[in-house]
Write a protein that holds these residues in place. Structure first.
Motif, short mmCIF file in Angstrom:
data_model
loop_
_atom_site.label_atom_id
_atom_site.label_comp_id
_atom_site.label_asym_id
_atom_site.label_seq_id
_atom_site.Cartn_x
_atom_site.Cartn_y
_atom_site.Cartn_z
N GLU A 234 0.82 -1.21 0.00
CA GLU A 234 0.00 0.00 0.00
C GLU A 234 0.87 1.27 0.00
O GLU A 234 0.52 2.27 -0.62
CB GLU A 234 -0.88 -0.01 1.25
CG GLU A 234 -2.20 0.72 1.08
CD GLU A 234 -3.15 0.36 2.22
OE1 GLU A 234 -3.61 1.30 2.89
OE2 GLU A 234 -3.42 -0.84 2.42
N GLU A 267 4.77 -5.11 8.21
CA GLU A 267 4.50 -4.30 7.02
C GLU A 267 4.12 -5.17 5.82
O GLU A 267 3.23 -4.82 5.03
CB GLU A 267 5.78 -3.49 6.70
CG GLU A 267 5.60 -2.37 5.72
CD GLU A 267 4.71 -1.27 6.25
OE1 GLU A 267 4.67 -1.03 7.48
OE2 GLU A 267 4.01 -0.65 5.42
N ALA A 269 2.98 -8.33 5.98
CA ALA A 269 2.04 -9.41 6.30
C ALA A 269 0.76 -9.39 5.46
O ALA A 269 0.36 -10.44 4.94
CB ALA A 269 1.72 -9.41 7.79
N PRO A 270 0.10 -8.23 5.30
CA PRO A 270 -1.13 -8.28 4.49
C PRO A 270 -0.87 -8.75 3.06
O PRO A 270 -1.62 -9.56 2.52
CB PRO A 270 -1.63 -6.83 4.50
CG PRO A 270 -0.96 -6.18 5.67
CD PRO A 270 0.36 -6.87 5.82
N ALA A 273 -0.25 -12.44 3.03
CA ALA A 273 -1.51 -13.18 3.24
C ALA A 273 -2.34 -13.20 1.95
O ALA A 273 -3.03 -14.18 1.67
CB ALA A 273 -2.30 -12.54 4.38
N ARG A 274 -2.27 -12.13 1.18
CA ARG A 274 -3.02 -12.07 -0.08
C ARG A 274 -2.40 -12.95 -1.17
O ARG A 274 -3.01 -13.17 -2.20
CB ARG A 274 -3.10 -10.62 -0.59
CG ARG A 274 -4.04 -9.76 0.22
CD ARG A 274 -4.37 -8.43 -0.44
NE ARG A 274 -5.41 -7.79 0.34
CZ ARG A 274 -5.18 -6.98 1.39
NH1 ARG A 274 -3.93 -6.69 1.73
NH2 ARG A 274 -6.18 -6.47 2.07
N ILE A 281 1.67 -17.65 3.18
CA ILE A 281 1.41 -18.05 4.57
C ILE A 281 2.62 -18.80 5.14
O ILE A 281 3.02 -18.58 6.28
CB ILE A 281 0.11 -18.88 4.68
CG1 ILE A 281 -1.08 -18.02 4.21
CG2 ILE A 281 -0.11 -19.34 6.12
CD1 ILE A 281 -2.42 -18.72 4.29
N LEU A 284 4.97 -16.27 6.21
CA LEU A 284 4.65 -15.69 7.53
C LEU A 284 5.05 -16.63 8.66
O LEU A 284 5.51 -16.18 9.72
CB LEU A 284 3.16 -15.34 7.61
CG LEU A 284 2.76 -14.12 6.78
CD1 LEU A 284 1.23 -13.99 6.70
CD2 LEU A 284 3.37 -12.84 7.34
N ALA B 273 -3.72 -15.01 8.57
CA ALA B 273 -3.68 -15.29 7.12
C ALA B 273 -4.45 -16.58 6.81
O ALA B 273 -5.09 -16.68 5.76
CB ALA B 273 -2.24 -15.40 6.65
N ARG B 288 -1.38 -3.46 10.73
CA ARG B 288 -0.13 -2.99 10.11
C ARG B 288 0.29 -1.62 10.64
O ARG B 288 1.48 -1.32 10.74
CB ARG B 288 -0.30 -2.93 8.57
CG ARG B 288 0.96 -2.60 7.81
CD ARG B 288 0.74 -2.66 6.31
NE ARG B 288 -0.12 -1.58 5.83
CZ ARG B 288 0.30 -0.34 5.53
NH1 ARG B 288 1.57 -0.03 5.63
NH2 ARG B 288 -0.56 0.57 5.11
#
Lengths: 481, 481
Positions: A234, A267, A269-270, A273-274, A281, A284, B273, B288
């Motif tokens: 992002e 930072e 992680a999202p 996960a996507r 995963i 992570l 996740a 985040r």
């Protein structure tokens, strides 16, 4: 500076018995000269002092001329400002062959430090070459890999010649994923491999099925999912901003990277996960306990920082400092890409159970680029909690940072140290100041076993030997106004 | 302690002109007594001193008897050891109605601090009640919610009576998700709500569509995905272990939670996740940037710690300290669940642009449970970077922790402070020591706007007023051997 505490009675007698009146003495140089007056009742302050340039008259004369030269001062101001201007934005993760030209075809790989032939390499670096040859499918087994490397069938290049850095052995081979990090201010791009975590890692010279399995997973799952997460992030992932925060959180971002690793993982992680299908995963799971994760980020950001100040004519600032496990070498801004080397120093530190100094490889790896950029040993005061890992005390950590400030051109503006009331970390080692004072740059580092195939056995402190700096000083020209 | 710097000439004259010989004076108590001799050339060291128990003779006699009593000392040793023995393992996240009996039916909610009627509540807490009534669908609009609360249609209970804690307004209503945290050593379970992050948050009294939307998302997506991630975690999530690490990383885990929030997010990331369908990826997006995330974890772990030492007969250690925005109240181990209250103190701090002290609500919330357990203001020395947020200097932060050690029974063994050479944080406030010295416990806290509907306007430092402690001291009995 310390107060003499010698209580040898004969020393007191030699000075002529007890003093009739109190006396304050400052003793410069040889400490034992202060003992007799101290014993006789005087207050003695011993000042550490060595003759400049180690007492070498010719070098001393040259040093004096270099130190007084305003052109050098101006060049150093320029190199310093360029170093501080650099940014480091994480852009992507791709296979090394796609990012680094010399790895794009054939059997080629990069190693840490100044140049060295395979036969001369230290154990952990040899193991790195062997492991990489197996990973790439170039060799049947370890013997075959060794033979090919010895016969020159695998070409060996230096990381720093290709804007890359790698910790310890620093081996980067074509299929290994590398981070692509950009400095938009100075228009530079640098690369580094992905950190394998603690324990049995190729960078420390560990070999075996577990090590190879992890390397394959890094290439096939960690790299691709991480690349996707970075591209979809992002906000830009600004490694200098993370570093500045980590210094407020007990990291010196060389041997302690806990805060920075954790922040970077949060930072990313999202995005990971996507990208569960690519391995996000699993990534992570791997990052959840990897407190060394940021080391490679710290190194590549430091490389961009120091490189921005490289090749400034007449500048005497050190812009590269690295070790191949046999030799250490430095490069100086005004002296181009020439290495000035010295035999690698021992590391003084704390060992894992079952290991000791007799097992240790000398200082190894590109990670001293962090010290070159005012982090690691130079920012030791930021990381009081590290003393349990590398040895020393909180006070000695603070003193180390202040001592390093005596050999740098200045201090960081952005990288601040809380325990020093937010003063900047010292940055931009001036080789003139090192030769003048004899103060050697301090490095926090891991300790690898000297034999190939074993891995990390401890962590500690070491120094960049003075010899590199005197050799570089001899190569400097005195600029004419 | 400071050196007199008064330069008033008349003061010097009053002392009889300049001194013929140098004089060293220690002045105890009223500082101005030291000015004349200082002006006359003497070196004056002013020692701060107040008569014990504020000069109240009866209270002073009682204090002396309480202080000398060996039964109290033994009781405090026991309460202290119990407090230090507590663990805090995160077990689950469930809707509050499933965890807290009093919220299981009807229109009931919890608020922070000692008891208070709706009409007497501070603005931010009123807003919390209104927001919760809207969230639960009990009211049509803010006016309707206000009317129902005023008419007693919504029953109000104290968090601490139900083993719960909530920051600022501390409102917990039946559908809000709460963390379930266990202390297996002492057999206790405690609860806290989920942190809404910075900015416009209900806990600070913010109201509006954005605030309500986030609360709904927390109930419907964050809570369920988090609960699943916790239940599936590979290792138990040990909040004390995270706290101990965070203290090495610049947090005091009340007003600075950056390291702990980041670590907790990294720990939960793989589980979140894996529960993308429940909202896990949205949760990672939210976490985040939420650097306050760990505050509620820190509070609930502190609640378990202090509660373990509660109800030890004759113990004079403070086991609860909380504020409702109008009054502050404490509970004492040997005095059961009785509150001893005082009007809430002002907060001295730094304000967001456009706000000032005239806008500030007095000290509010259950978060002072962290100070009750030796964190927050008591661990200020661990968080030098916080001075930019709450005011002060690095040195004053270190002094604050050392001053707090003068009113506690001991120091943490597990919660260590790097800048104090890893000494433990002071813990277990002994109300006798507070009354004796007049040193009031220091708190780091956020500042809420005094009007309902606005939210956070700053952060700073405040104290637990002495009055609570003198009132509690009066209620103590002197045990007979």
């Amino acid at each position: 500076m310390n107060t003499a505490t010698d209580t040898d009675q004969s020393a007191a007698s030699a000075f002529g018995g007890m003093l009739a009146e109190p006396l304050d003495i400052v003793n410069i140089g040889v400490e034992s000269f202060g003992a007799p007056p101290a014993q006789a009742g005087a207050t003695v302050t011993n000042l550490q002092w060595r003759p400049p340039a180690g007492g070498d008259d010719e070098l001393g004369m040259k040093l004096a001329a270099l130190t007084a030269n305003p052109i050098i001062q101006k060049a150093n101001d320029e190199a310093f400002e360029k170093m501080l201007s650099a940014r480091a934005i994480l852009k992507d993760v791709v296979p090394a062959r796609e990012a680094i030209d010399v790895l794009s075809e054939g059997k080629a790989l990069l190693h840490a430090g100044p140049p060295i032939a395979f036969d001369d390499m230290a154990g952990p670096m040899k193991a790195g070459v062997i492991g990489a040859a197996l990973l790439e499918g170039w060799a049947q087994d370890e013997e075959d890999a060794t033979r090919q490397a010895r016969e020159g069938k695998i070409s060996l290049h230096q990381t720093h010649d290709h804007m890359a850095v790698g910790p310890m052995g620093g081996i980067i081979s074509p299929s290994m994923p590398v981070m692509v990090v950009e400095d938009p201010v100075n228009g530079n791009t640098a690369f580094t491999n992905l950190n394998e975590g603690a324990g049995r890692a190729l960078r420390y010279g560990a070999l075996g099925e577990d090590v190879m399995k992890r390397l394959h997973w890094i290439s096939e799952r960690l790299g691709p999912s991480l690349g996707a997460a970075i591209r979809e992030a992002e906000e830009p992932i600004d490694l200098r901003s993370i570093t500045a925060q980590a210094l407020q959180m007990g990291d010196e971002v060389h041997s302690r990277n806990q805060a920075a690793s954790t922040m970077t993982t949060r930072e990313l992680a999202p995005g990971l996960a996507r990208n569960a299908d690519l391995g996000g995963i699993e990534a992570l799971d791997f990052l959840r306990t990897n407190n060394y994760w940021f080391l490679n980020f710290s190194m590549v950001a430091s490389k961009l920082g120091t490189h921005a100040g490289h090749n400034v004519k007449h500048s005497t600032l050190m812009t590269t400092f690295s070790r191949n496990g046999v030799n250490v070498g430095i490069r100086v801004s005004g002296l181009g890409d020439q290495w000035f080397t010295s035999p690698a120093a021992e590391v003084e530190g704390l060992y894992f159970p079952g290991y000791g100094p007799e097992d240790a490889n000398p200082d190894i790896g590109d990670s001293a680029i962090t010290e070159t950029y005012g982090l690691g040993g130079f920012a030791l005061a930021a990381a009081p909690a590290i003393v349990g890992f590398v040895g020393g005390t909180v006070d000695s950590a603070i003193r180390t940072t202040e001592e390093m400030a005596t050999i740098t051109h200045g201090r960081h503006r952005e990288y601040q140290i809380p325990t020093l009331n937010f003063k900047g970390s010292p940055v931009g080692v001036d080789i003139r100041k090192v030769v003048d004072s004899g103060v050697e740059p301090v490095i926090t580092t891991g300790i690898a076993h000297k034999e190939p195939g074993i891995g990390q056995i401890g962590a500690g402190l070491t120094v960049a030997p003075l010899l590199c700096f005197t050799e570089a000083l001899k190569a400097l020209e005195i600029p004419e106004a």
